[in-house]
Design a protein around this motif. Structure first.
Motif, mmCIF file in Angstrom:
data_model
loop_
_atom_site.group_PDB
_atom_site.id
_atom_site.type_symbol
_atom_site.label_atom_id
_atom_site.label_comp_id
_atom_site.label_asym_id
_atom_site.label_seq_id
_atom_site.Cartn_x
_atom_site.Cartn_y
_atom_site.Cartn_z
ATOM 1 N N VAL A 125 0.840 -1.193 0.000
ATOM 2 C CA VAL A 125 0.000 0.000 0.000
ATOM 3 C C VAL A 125 0.878 1.247 0.000
ATOM 4 C CG1 VAL A 125 -1.592 1.387 1.421
ATOM 5 C CG2 VAL A 125 -2.014 -1.063 1.108
ATOM 6 N N ILE A 126 0.555 2.173 -0.881
ATOM 7 C CA ILE A 126 1.210 3.484 -0.889
ATOM 8 C C ILE A 126 0.172 4.513 -0.433
ATOM 9 C CG2 ILE A 126 2.284 5.276 -2.332
ATOM 10 C CD1 ILE A 126 4.037 2.800 -2.030
ATOM 11 N N VAL A 127 0.518 5.252 0.601
ATOM 12 C CA VAL A 127 -0.415 6.232 1.159
ATOM 13 C C VAL A 127 -0.377 7.512 0.337
ATOM 14 C CG1 VAL A 127 -0.856 7.699 3.156
ATOM 15 C CG2 VAL A 127 -0.283 5.280 3.468
ATOM 16 N N LEU A 128 -1.602 7.997 0.001
ATOM 17 C CA LEU A 128 -1.713 9.305 -0.669
ATOM 18 C C LEU A 128 -2.190 10.303 0.383
ATOM 19 C CD1 LEU A 128 -3.686 8.433 -3.945
ATOM 20 C CD2 LEU A 128 -1.209 8.661 -3.683
ATOM 21 N N THR A 129 -1.413 11.319 0.632
ATOM 22 C CA THR A 129 -1.883 12.284 1.631
ATOM 23 C C THR A 129 -1.337 13.666 1.368
ATOM 24 O OG1 THR A 129 -1.970 12.820 3.972
ATOM 25 C CG2 THR A 129 -0.042 11.626 3.240
ATOM 26 N N ALA A 130 -2.108 14.651 1.802
ATOM 27 C CA ALA A 130 -1.656 16.038 1.705
ATOM 28 C C ALA A 130 -0.978 16.473 2.992
ATOM 29 C CB ALA A 130 -2.853 16.944 1.416
ATOM 30 N N HIS A 131 -1.090 15.587 4.003
ATOM 31 C CA HIS A 131 -0.556 15.984 5.312
ATOM 32 C C HIS A 131 0.965 15.974 5.334
ATOM 33 C CE1 HIS A 131 -4.138 16.687 7.507
ATOM 34 N NE2 HIS A 131 -4.675 15.525 7.103
ATOM 35 N N ALA A 132 1.505 16.838 6.163
ATOM 36 C CA ALA A 132 2.952 16.979 6.258
ATOM 37 C C ALA A 132 3.595 15.733 6.862
ATOM 38 C CB ALA A 132 3.301 18.199 7.104
ATOM 39 N N ASP A 133 2.821 15.061 7.749
ATOM 40 C CA ASP A 133 3.402 13.901 8.440
ATOM 41 C C ASP A 133 3.146 12.597 7.665
ATOM 42 O OD1 ASP A 133 0.726 13.970 8.799
ATOM 43 O OD2 ASP A 133 0.759 13.436 10.929
#
Lengths: 688, 130
Positions: B86-94
């Motif tokens: 799984v590759i996480v897609l996120t806009a979060h900095a962390d």
């Protein structure tokens, strides 16, 4: 023992024989001792030689002889002088001596030296005199003698002063004249005398009557006087006027009662938060303790020469109703305020030094006493005046004034405490407000932080898509790839859609900013609400379908009214987008109809629903009912919608239960208000 | 269109935003990688259970119905699916720590760099591994 020996042995008697001419014929040993001359010195001399130092003419001596010759005897008592000039008290008897036939033979002069006796007699007399003067001069005690029957026998100055009778007036009267009629009738005086006879002494305290009929409180001691043989000679009576001491005792007693009342009032004030109740109680206590008909606490009004009666006893309700009372209508309230200490007015009618105290005179007040009630805090201006008023003439004492001041001080203390408590309460309220504001600010900060996080997510979503699209385009170009026209159009239109999305997001953020400034303008025009709703729904059909939600639309042909078309499309879009977001997979019903002068729009979903707690919150800025990571969105949709609807003069409401979906109802008046600018609702905005 | 789509190279794109799903799919398509899309965790699980076997899952975290965390939990519970990276897609900095906590193979930060997307996907979609 010869007669001469007898005569010579009588050494205390000077026995001298004189011839017919008064010449000394014989001289006894006693004569030598008494007169100081020897027989040789005076034998044959005229007897006046014995008195050469007495300063009396010798001829008069001879007259004494003539008296003795005529009457047989001459007696004399008085001061005489010896040969050496020393004085002695002499008793001299000259007796004519006659033969049996009666012819004069000569004279016998017998002189006795009574100096010693005379001295003790003098001393006795003097001491009696001193005692008499002493008794007479005593003013504070009535000291008098009664005869065995109880009649006045002697009467001193003190008795005269205390009883009012002169000695002449009272001597011979029975002592019962000095008692009250009641005591006299009950036989008290006789009883006291018989007790004195039995016990030697009797003490009694009670009312006595003066000559003028006035009474005084007396302490009396009656002692029985008896002769050496025990025979009753009479009575000595000593009376003291105790009226002053008795009134002093009574004053002390009443002061104790007053102080107890003041202390009790102080305790009451400590346990009572209501300062008006303390004032009422204070006036009751003052009027009861000082036995006055009227009592008042007058509060000085700020910046005016008027008072308001805060509490009172004996006043009619119109005076107590809080109407301002001019300082002119009172007596010396002003003087009490200026002097600081209590002011006593004995006779109000005569007391017109400043003005006519009409209010007091109207109520028949004759005497009054006023004390200042100091104001709480730093103020030099007093709170007011505490007054007691009497309809009968009263001479208030210093103790009364002190008592009134102490009651006024209790009131002042209660006022100070109330003021302090008010300050504390106000400070607590301020602190509470401050805490609430801080909490609100923290809440606002939290909501804003969350908003910023969500906003960045929301902005990044179209940005992410746009960037990917532009990058693939750029890559294709760099690879020298060529796109056929439909593909290029498709890709570019998608890219443009992202810019539209970004534009819409920015617009919404601007809306929020405008709402914050109270400047979200609406521009109404004649429009059909059915058309507006259809226009809003159409672009969302595909999204609803994708989410598995069937859109069930129910509306009449048309609903005409004055509306801002674009803004209402924004509202419907928001409601529907929410319904799709939170009610995915379940049908969504959109219903439109009219009720009276209002159009009603209902958007119903069967999704997760909203708890009661969150129902009001969802209309506020940056709020959503669900955790932010589950559902995106700025949390501004309902907030902006509510304000747009309210700008149309309408309202939005929600009915919902967790797990059962939500139904939002928008009510819009068919004729929107003329105002095209959203009313400022800064308070609500700030509390969001 | 020079690139040939290799059907053995399949990526599952899970994101609630249709535009992002499409943009990723199209970008992958341009690189010869095929993809399937799902609008939330629940749809993704269904897709997997229906026999879809992707080389890698690109997973958004914030989604309605079922979010990325919940999906990952259920995926790891299922032995048949647990090994799919799984590759996480996120806009979060962390993003890095989120990926680590979830036991993800990596992450892509939004906005996504096209090169990174290709590089990441190619690690899992080598011709001989799928």
């Amino acid at each position: 023992m010869s007669f001469e020996v007898l005569i010579d042995s009588l050494r205390d008697y000077a026995i001298v024989m004189l011839d017919l001419h008064g010449r000394i014929a014989s001289w006894s040993a006693g004569a030598e001792r008494v007169h100081g001359f020897t027989a040789e010195e005076v034998g044959g001399a005229d007897f006046s030689v014995l008195h050469q130092h007495d300063g009396i003419d010798p001829k008069r001596r001879h007259e004494e002889l003539q008296i003795a010759e005529k009457t047989g005897r001459f007696e004399y008592e008085g001061w005489r002088h010896r040969k050496d000039g020393a004085r002695y008290w002499a008793n001299t008897i000259i007796t004519a001596m006659r033969s049996r036939d009666g012819s004069l033979l000569g004279f016998a002069q017998i002189t006795r030296d009574l100096t010693e006796r005379r001295k003790s007699e003098d001393e006795l007399r003097q001491s009696e005199e001193r005692l008499r003067l002493l008794i007479e001069s005593i003013h504070d005690y009535a000291i008098f003698m009664l005869d065995p029957d109880g009649r006045v026998a002697s009467w001193n100055k003190g008795a005269e002063r205390i009883n009012g009778y002169s000695a002449a007036e009272i001597k011979g009267s029975h002592m019962s004249a000095l008692y009250t009629r009641g005591d006299a009738q009950s036989g008290k005086p006789e009883r006291l005398l018989s007790e004195a006879i039995q016990g030697g002494r009797v003490e009694d305290e009670g009312w006595r009557v003066r000559k003028d009929g006035s009474r005084f409180w007396a302490n009396s001691v009656i002692s029985a006087l008896r002769s050496e043989s025990g025979e009753l000679r009479g009575f000595a009576k000593v009376v003291r006027d105790m009226t002053e001491r008795r009134s002093a005792e009574q004053a002390l007693q009443s002061r104790i009662v007053q102080q107890a009342a003041a202390a009790e009032l102080g305790l009451y004030a400590l346990h009572t938060r209501d300062v008006n109740a303390v004032m009422m109680e204070a006036t009751k206590v003052a009027s009861r303790m000082l036995a006055v008909e009227l009592c008042s606490i007058l509060e000085l009004q700020p910046q005016s020469a008027t008072f308001v009666m805060r509490a009172g006893v004996g006043w009619p309700s119109e005076v107590l109703s809080g109407v301002p009372i001019s300082i002119d209508r009172l007596s010396d309230a002003e003087r009490a305020l200026c002097s600081g200490g209590p002011v006593i007015v004995q006779n109000l009618a005569a007391e017109s030094r400043t003005h006519s105290p009409t209010l007091l005179l109207e109520h028949g007040i004759v005497s009054e006493m006023l004390a200042t009630v100091v104001a709480p805090g730093e103020s030099t201006r007093p709170f007011g005046v505490f007054g007691v008023h009497s309809r009968t003439h009263r001479s208030f004492s210093r103790a009364d004034a002190a008592f009134l001041q102490s009651i006024a001080n209790v009131v002042a203390a209660a006022l100070a405490r109330t003021a302090a408590e008010d300050q504390i309460r106000a400070a607590e309220a301020r602190a509470e407000e401050e805490r609430a504001r801080l909490k609100q600010a923290q809440e606002g900060l939290r909501a804003r932080d969350e908003f910023l996080s969500v906003a960045s997510h929301e902005l990044r979503t179209p940005l992410t898509a746009l960037q990917l699209q532009l990058q693939t385009l750029a890559q294709s170009l760099s690879r020298g790839e060529t796109w056929d026209e439909p593909r290029a159009t498709n890709r570019l239109s998608k890219a443009i859609r992202q810019t539209d999305r970004l534009g819409a997001l920015v617009e919404r953020l601007l809306d929020v900013s405008r709402l914050g400034g109270g400047m979200l303008p609406i521009h109404t025009e004649q429009a059909d609400l059915c058309e507006i709703v259809k226009d809003a729904i159409e672009p969302l059909r595909a999204q609803a379908e994708q989410a598995g939600s069937e859109l069930v639309l129910q509306m009449p042909e048309s609903i005409a009214g004055q509306w801002d078309r674009m803004r209402l499309i924004q509202v419907v879009t928001n409601l529907l987008a929410n319904a799709i977001k939170y009610g995915a997979g379940k049908p969504i019903e959109v219903t439109l109809d009219t009720s009276g002068a209002r159009a009603l729009l209902r958007v119903r979903d069967h999704g997760i629903g909203i708890s009661e707690h969150d129902r009001e919150r969802v209309f506020q800025r940056f709020e959503r009912a669900v955790p932010v990571h589950n559902y995106g969105g700025l949390g501004l949709g309902l907030y902006i919608s509510r304000h747009l609807i309210e700008a149309h003069g309408g309202s939005i409401d929600v009915r919902s239960a967790p797990g059962e979906g939500s139904e939002f109802t928008v009510a819009l008046p068919l004729e929107a208000p003329v105002s095209t600018v959203l009313p400022t609702q800064l308070g609500q905005v700030q509390s969001a | 269109m020079n690139t040939k789509i290799d059907p053995s190279k399949l990526v599952l794109v899970v994101d609630d935003d249709q535009d992002i799903r499409e943009a990723i799919s199209e970008a992958l398509e341009d690189d010869g990688v095929s993809s399937k899309t799902a609008c939330d965790g629940k749809a993704a699980l269904e897709c997997l259970k229906n026999g879809t076997k992707p080389c890698v899952i690109l997973l958004d975290m914030m989604m309605p119905v079922m979010d990325g965390w919940r999906f990952r939990e259920l995926q790891r519970d299922d032995p048949a699916l647990a090994n799919i990276p799984v590759i996480v897609l996120t806009a979060h900095a962390d993003a890095a720590s989120t990926a680590e906590r979830m036991g993800a193979a990596g992450y892509l930060k939004k906005p996504i760099r096209l090169g990174e997307l290709y590089e990441t996907v190619s690690r899992f979609c080598a011709s001989d591994t799928c």
